[in-house]
Structures are given as C-alpha cells and as structure tokens.
Design a protein around this motif. Structure first.
Motif, PDB file in Angstrom:
ATOM      1  N   SER A 151       0.840  -1.325  -0.076  1.00 30.48           N
ATOM      2  CA  SER A 151      -0.008   0.015   0.152  1.00 30.48           C
ATOM      3  C   SER A 151       0.781   1.081   0.050  1.00 30.48           C
ATOM      4  O   SER A 151       0.495   2.311  -0.609  1.00 30.48           O
ATOM      5  CB  SER A 151      -0.979   0.101   1.125  1.00 30.48           C
ATOM      6  N   THR A 203      -2.643   4.021  -4.315  1.00 33.95           N
ATOM      7  CA  THR A 203      -3.088   3.920  -2.745  1.00 33.95           C
ATOM      8  C   THR A 203      -2.545   5.141  -2.072  1.00 33.95           C
ATOM      9  O   THR A 203      -1.280   5.360  -2.051  1.00 33.95           O
ATOM     10  CB  THR A 203      -2.858   2.626  -2.233  1.00 33.95           C
ATOM     11  N   CYS A 236      -6.167   3.237   4.620  1.00 35.12           N
ATOM     12  CA  CYS A 236      -5.785   3.150   3.146  1.00 35.12           C
ATOM     13  C   CYS A 236      -6.993   3.753   2.181  1.00 35.12           C
ATOM     14  O   CYS A 236      -8.101   3.473   2.600  1.00 35.12           O
ATOM     15  CB  CYS A 236      -5.513   1.749   2.717  1.00 35.12           C
ATOM     16  N   ASP A 273      -7.794   3.452  -1.780  1.00 37.61           N
ATOM     17  CA  ASP A 273      -7.651   3.051  -3.178  1.00 37.61           C
ATOM     18  C   ASP A 273      -8.239   4.117  -4.067  1.00 37.61           C
ATOM     19  O   ASP A 273      -9.462   4.611  -3.978  1.00 37.61           O
ATOM     20  CB  ASP A 273      -8.125   1.690  -3.477  1.00 37.61           C
TER      21      ASP A 273
END
Length: 304
Positions: free
Chosen positions: A201, A207, A223, A225
C-alpha cells in the motif's frame, strides 16, 4: 507478466498486474455492466493483497469475430487473501453474454486456482442481481456472508472538527513497523502478511496511506484506493489500547475529506454483522448503496 491463450474465438489475457490503460478498460466495462444490471459493484484493480503476488489474478476476454477489432468483452478478477480461500468476480458485456465468455474466463482461472492449491472458491454477487443465481446453482455454491457497499453522502460530515490533540497525516516509511503490528492484530493476519500488505500500500501509486498520531505515537491507520471511479476506504484500524476514544472516527473523517478532494465520491465496504463499524460509518456520512453476497463451494466439485 501478461500471457494470452485462445479458447475458440475468445482470447484470454492473464496477468498479475495491470497497466493504466488496462485499468481504464476494466473500469469502463464495470460501469457498463453496472448500468445494464442495476448494480453498484467496485473492484480493487491491484494485486497487493494477494497471498501469491506472482499468481495471475486478472483475466480479460476479447472476442474475435473477424469483422472488427476485438474489444474487451469480459473480465474476471480473483482475490487471494489466504492460502485456502479465493474470491471470484466476473463481468461480461451484456451483448456478449450467452456466448461462452464467462465459461472461458472462469475455467481459465480455475487452472491457476488448482495449480496454487486452493480448495475453496467464493463467488461475489449483489442482492440487486438475481440472475447470478443460475451460476451459483450450477456450481452448488452456498451462502456464506453479506456485506454492504457504503458511499459517502454528506459532505458536511467530513468537515467537522474533532477537537482532538491527535493528528492525521500521510504515512511515512518510519511508520510501517507499528502499522504492521496494528493491522496484524486488528485483522488477524500473520506479521509477515501484514507487513507485505502495508508495504504494498505504501509503495502503490494508486493508494493513499494515512495514520493517526497521538502524543507522537502512531495509533491507527487507513488506506484509500484511487484506481476506480470512486476512492475506496479500506484497512481502517486503531491500536487495541487506543480504541473507544474517537480516533477511528477522526481518522475516517479526515481521510474522507482528502479522498473526496481527489476523486469526488468515496466508498467503503463493511460486513453486515459488524454493527459497531456500521454505526461509525453512518455517523461519518456514509449510506448503504448495495448489498454484496458471498457464496462458496469446494474447488473439487467444479467440472474441468
């Protein structure tokens, strides 16, 4: 590395990573299918959470009819989060259905599923798409669980101040060790797998990785995306000794604000039984958009 095989008039291209143009093709395919089927599905178009990074997880079908240049007719995406279970998501353009595209995609992927020793397969579908029932019945798949896709609807929620002394910031390389510990404890991953997820990540251009810092200590991470149409929140967790103090809400709100500035819409997924998380997400302005349903069957019962 991308490789191709021919199945009748269908070319299957398989790979473990996607280039930018390939991600755009798949995103467009998913959008067309969602509009046609009344669904609201989203995909992670990276392989950073797969147990075997070298294992093909993207299978794309191109139909050759001899009259026009072949275009993307279908996509199958497989998620391998453990050494036993794998997940399957497949899209086929409405005008290409009933022509063997799904069969070609699915059975090509099955060869790799078997080769890497998987014993169980999960199918992901939506409550809004009952047509999937025929496929599930064919393979004897049984219901396992459900989760909700939630989309952030209330912009004023992300703008609220928390009054907390904790600070949300982008992750730095020096945060990776403590983030690994927090994620391994929160999600039950091995330290080795958690480390690979965190590092993947951190290194991914698709990300954004955030941490919340309390009195100089990293106490949570999150996180985002950005490879799809919407930004998608995942991996939100707080250290066990820091829970119940509002840090998860602060981390989520501030991450959403940054993600919304970048992509406009923001989404996340949550298990239907996780009532505490549902309450948190609703309090931060997220609303249910669709219900995902997961069905499973042993790989051994699927005909070759």
């Amino acid at each position: 590395m991308e490789k191709s095989i021919q199945v009748g008039n269908i070319v299957i291209r398989r790979s473990n990573v996607l280039e930018k143009g390939e991600k755009e093709q798949i995103s467009l395919l998913v959008s067309v299918c969602n509009r046609a089927d009344g669904t609201c599905n989203e995909l992670f178009l990276t392989n950073e959470f797969n147990v075997y990074p070298e294992m093909p997880c993207f299978f794309r079908a191109y139909v050759e009819d001899g009259s026009t240049e072949s275009g993307l007719a279908g996509d199958s995406h497989h998620i391998w989060r453990s050494g036993k279970n794998g997940g399957n998501i497949c899209y086929v353009l409405p005008e290409q259905r009933g022509k063997g595209v799904f069969h070609a995609l699915f059975h090509t992927a099955l060869e790799y599923i078997r080769f890497f020793g998987y014993s169980e397969l999960e199918f992901k579908t939506e409550k809004a798409y009952p047509a999937a029932g025929d496929i599930l019945k064919k393979y004897g798949a049984v219901f396992i669980r459900k989760e909700y896709l939630m989309i952030w609807r209330e912009k004023e929620e992300a703008a609220k101040g928390s009054g907390s002394p904790s600070v949300v910031r982008q992750a730095q390389k020096g945060d990776l060790d403590i983030m690994t510990e927090i994620q391994a404890e929160a999600f039950g991953d091995t330290p080795e797998m958690a480390r690979r997820y965190v590092e993947s990540s951190y290194q991914s251009s698709d990300t954004m990785l955030f941490v919340i810092e309390t009195q100089g200590r990293c106490t949570g991470c999150c996180c985002v995306d950005t490879s799809g149409e919407r930004a998608m929140i995942f991996g939100l967790c707080v250290a066990a000794d820091s829970r119940g103090k509002g840090l998860g809400g602060q981390l989520l709100r501030e991450s959403v604000k940054i993600a919304a500035d970048k992509k406009g819409e923001v989404s996340l997924c949550v298990e239907a039984e996780n009532k505490n998380a549902l309450h948190l997400y609703e309090s931060c302005g997220f609303r249910e958009a669709t219900e995902y349903r997961y069905f499973g069957c042993p790989v051994a019962v699927i005909d070759r």
